[in-house]
Structures are given as C-alpha cells and as structure tokens.
Scaffold this motif. Structure first.
Motif, mmCIF file in Angstrom:
data_model
loop_
_atom_site.group_PDB
_atom_site.id
_atom_site.type_symbol
_atom_site.label_atom_id
_atom_site.label_comp_id
_atom_site.label_asym_id
_atom_site.label_seq_id
_atom_site.Cartn_x
_atom_site.Cartn_y
_atom_site.Cartn_z
ATOM 1 N N GLU A 148 0.848 -1.191 0.000
ATOM 2 C CA GLU A 148 0.000 0.000 0.000
ATOM 3 C C GLU A 148 0.882 1.238 0.000
ATOM 4 N N SER A 149 0.345 2.278 -0.555
ATOM 5 C CA SER A 149 1.032 3.566 -0.510
ATOM 6 C C SER A 149 0.366 4.365 0.598
ATOM 7 N N LYS A 150 1.161 4.787 1.542
ATOM 8 C CA LYS A 150 0.588 5.440 2.709
ATOM 9 C C LYS A 150 1.475 6.596 3.138
ATOM 10 N N GLU A 151 0.858 7.718 3.398
ATOM 11 C CA GLU A 151 1.587 8.877 3.904
ATOM 12 C C GLU A 151 1.731 8.758 5.411
ATOM 13 N N HIS A 152 2.789 9.357 5.920
ATOM 14 C CA HIS A 152 2.978 9.410 7.366
ATOM 15 C C HIS A 152 1.962 10.383 7.938
ATOM 16 N N TYR A 153 1.515 10.124 9.144
ATOM 17 C CA TYR A 153 0.623 11.088 9.798
ATOM 18 C C TYR A 153 1.325 12.431 9.869
ATOM 19 N N ASP A 154 0.533 13.500 9.883
ATOM 20 C CA ASP A 154 1.109 14.838 10.010
ATOM 21 C C ASP A 154 1.909 14.935 11.297
ATOM 22 N N LYS A 155 3.020 15.638 11.211
ATOM 23 C CA LYS A 155 3.859 15.875 12.382
ATOM 24 C C LYS A 155 3.078 16.713 13.378
ATOM 25 N N LYS A 156 3.113 16.317 14.620
ATOM 26 C CA LYS A 156 2.432 17.079 15.667
ATOM 27 C C LYS A 156 3.251 18.321 15.992
ATOM 28 N N PRO A 157 2.581 19.401 16.386
ATOM 29 C CA PRO A 157 3.323 20.624 16.715
ATOM 30 C C PRO A 157 4.231 20.406 17.931
ATOM 31 N N ILE A 158 5.511 20.541 17.713
ATOM 32 C CA ILE A 158 6.487 20.292 18.771
ATOM 33 C C ILE A 158 6.200 21.137 20.005
ATOM 34 N N LYS A 159 5.777 22.361 19.814
ATOM 35 C CA LYS A 159 5.527 23.268 20.953
ATOM 36 C C LYS A 159 4.469 22.715 21.906
ATOM 37 N N ASP A 160 3.608 21.815 21.433
ATOM 38 C CA ASP A 160 2.566 21.237 22.277
ATOM 39 C C ASP A 160 3.020 19.990 23.036
ATOM 40 N N PHE A 161 4.196 19.458 22.673
ATOM 41 C CA PHE A 161 4.621 18.190 23.243
ATOM 42 C C PHE A 161 6.019 18.197 23.848
ATOM 43 N N VAL A 162 6.799 19.230 23.571
ATOM 44 C CA VAL A 162 8.175 19.289 24.062
ATOM 45 C C VAL A 162 8.380 20.617 24.777
ATOM 46 N N PHE A 163 8.951 20.528 25.964
ATOM 47 C CA PHE A 163 9.161 21.723 26.787
ATOM 48 C C PHE A 163 10.632 21.844 27.145
ATOM 49 N N SER A 164 11.014 23.047 27.442
ATOM 50 C CA SER A 164 12.396 23.327 27.817
ATOM 51 C C SER A 164 12.428 23.734 29.289
ATOM 52 N N ASN A 165 13.047 22.906 30.088
ATOM 53 C CA ASN A 165 13.261 23.140 31.523
ATOM 54 C C ASN A 165 12.014 23.057 32.393
ATOM 55 N N THR A 166 10.907 23.672 32.018
ATOM 56 C CA THR A 166 9.689 23.608 32.813
ATOM 57 C C THR A 166 8.487 23.339 31.917
ATOM 58 N N TRP A 167 7.416 22.859 32.540
ATOM 59 C CA TRP A 167 6.201 22.464 31.823
ATOM 60 C C TRP A 167 5.627 23.579 30.957
ATOM 61 N N ASP A 168 5.712 24.782 31.404
ATOM 62 C CA ASP A 168 5.064 25.884 30.700
ATOM 63 C C ASP A 168 5.983 26.638 29.736
ATOM 64 N N ASN A 169 7.129 26.086 29.434
ATOM 65 C CA ASN A 169 8.084 26.743 28.543
ATOM 66 C C ASN A 169 8.281 25.881 27.286
ATOM 67 N N ALA A 170 7.534 26.178 26.248
ATOM 68 C CA ALA A 170 7.581 25.373 25.017
ATOM 69 C C ALA A 170 8.970 25.396 24.402
ATOM 70 N N TYR A 171 9.397 24.228 23.960
ATOM 71 C CA TYR A 171 10.677 24.104 23.261
ATOM 72 C C TYR A 171 10.594 24.860 21.947
ATOM 73 N N ASN A 172 11.636 25.592 21.599
ATOM 74 C CA ASN A 172 11.675 26.359 20.364
ATOM 75 C C ASN A 172 12.372 25.525 19.295
ATOM 76 N N ASP A 173 11.603 25.019 18.362
ATOM 77 C CA ASP A 173 12.155 24.225 17.264
ATOM 78 C C ASP A 173 12.603 25.157 16.158
ATOM 79 N N SER A 174 13.865 25.499 16.178
ATOM 80 C CA SER A 174 14.392 26.467 15.205
ATOM 81 C C SER A 174 14.817 25.811 13.893
ATOM 82 N N THR A 175 14.583 24.495 13.748
ATOM 83 C CA THR A 175 15.012 23.796 12.533
ATOM 84 C C THR A 175 13.865 23.515 11.581
ATOM 85 N N LYS A 176 12.741 24.155 11.754
ATOM 86 C CA LYS A 176 11.537 23.875 10.946
ATOM 87 C C LYS A 176 11.803 23.876 9.497
#
Length: 183
Positions: free
Chosen positions: A155-183
């Motif tokens: 079958e030909s199948k696309e990968h699911y859309d990438k989830k927004p990193i800011k919603d799932f990865v944090f820097s140092n504390t829960w409320d500090n979204a990781y900044n993905d500068s490699t988009k």
C-alpha cells in the motif's frame, strides 16, 4: 538508509504482499532488537516469530480493534513477531513495570530495523492475550506485550502529520515550550 530517513519512513502498514521475509534481513532485524537496552540488562522479553498459517489465523482472532484491517494484516503478511515478557524477570520502581519499557524498546528496534530493510510493520497491542498464549504455547508467567506483522508493503501510505512540537516538548519547565528552530 540514514537513521532519520528510517524514522520518517516508518508507518503503520496494514496491507502486505505475501512474499517471504528474507532470512538474512530477518537476522539483522532480530540482532537489532536484541541490542536494545533493558533494565539492569535483564532482558525479560522474548520474541516469537510466527509464519505458520494456523497460528497466524489464531493471532488474527485475538485482535480487539474495531476495524478488521489489523486482523487482516496478520493474515496477509508472511510473518508476525510477538513480543512477550516475564514481569518477574525485570524490575518495578514506583509502580513502573520495566518489562513493558524493555519490551517496547526492543519492539521499536525491530520495527525501525524492518523499515530499514524495506519491510512494513504495524505495532498492535490491543489483543486478547489468552488467545495468543494458547495458540503459541506461551507459559502463563509471560505477558503478551505487542505484536507486529512484518512483510513487503502493498500500500502507498503517507505518514501522519507531524504534531506541533511546541505542544509536546518543553524546555526546563512544563510551561516553557521548546523552540524548534530547525523547521
């Protein structure tokens, strides 16, 4: 394949050609799985590689998903890997059962190496354990952790859309979204 291409290329495949899995490629996949880390190097898990029609039919009946695609994938693929583990052969810390972690890491090594070898897989964990244990003569002290069909992709199948990193990865504390500068 480059590692990140393997990660990007891994998809949950449910349609397979019934071409046998190459023994040479399977050996590399199993070796990759067995290189995975485990709690205190205890390796509480074991793999059962199933390619006999009678057993595959029984395994397909164990799947508890609402649609039939996962069960059908077991019947169509030339092989299914079943990972089982003995909870007593691993550790538990603060109610975390490490046999599950160890098995998941080993299965992920298998799934990624299958992708690298050009095969599709589909991680399936919603199964009736008793059906699989009976079909494969698995001792009662072992738990069925997950299964995956393995085979050439049909079958030909696309990968699911990438989830927004800011919603799932944090820097140092829960409320500090990781900044993905490699988009």
């Amino acid at each position: 394949m480059e590692f990140y291409d393997v990660v990007k290329g891994r998809k949950s495949i449910k349609k397979f050609k019934n071409t046998p899995v190459s023994a040479e490629k399977l050996a590399r996949m199993i070796n990759a799985a067995m290189m995975s880390p485990s709690w205190k190097n205890s390796t509480s898990y074991k793999f059962i590689l199933v390619d006999e029609k009678k057993e595959l039919e029984q395994i397909s009946k164990s799947i508890m998903n609402k649609d039939n695609a996962a069960a059908q994938s077991i019947l169509d693929a030339p092989m299914t890997a079943v990972i089982v583990a003995d909870p007593n052969a691993s550790g538990e810390v603060e109610n975390k059962e490490y046999y599950l972690v160890d098995s998941a890491i080993a299965m992920e090594h298998l799934v990624l190496s299958a992708t690298n070898e050009g095969y599709g897989t589909c991680w399936i964990a919603a199964v009736n354990e008793d059906i699989i244990k009976k079909a494969l003569s698995i001792p009662q002290n072992y738990k069925v952790v997950a299964i995956t069909p393995i085979g050439e992709i049909a079958e030909s199948k696309e990968h699911y859309d990438k989830k927004p990193i800011k919603d799932f990865v944090f820097s140092n504390t829960w409320d500090n979204a990781y900044n993905d500068s490699t988009k």
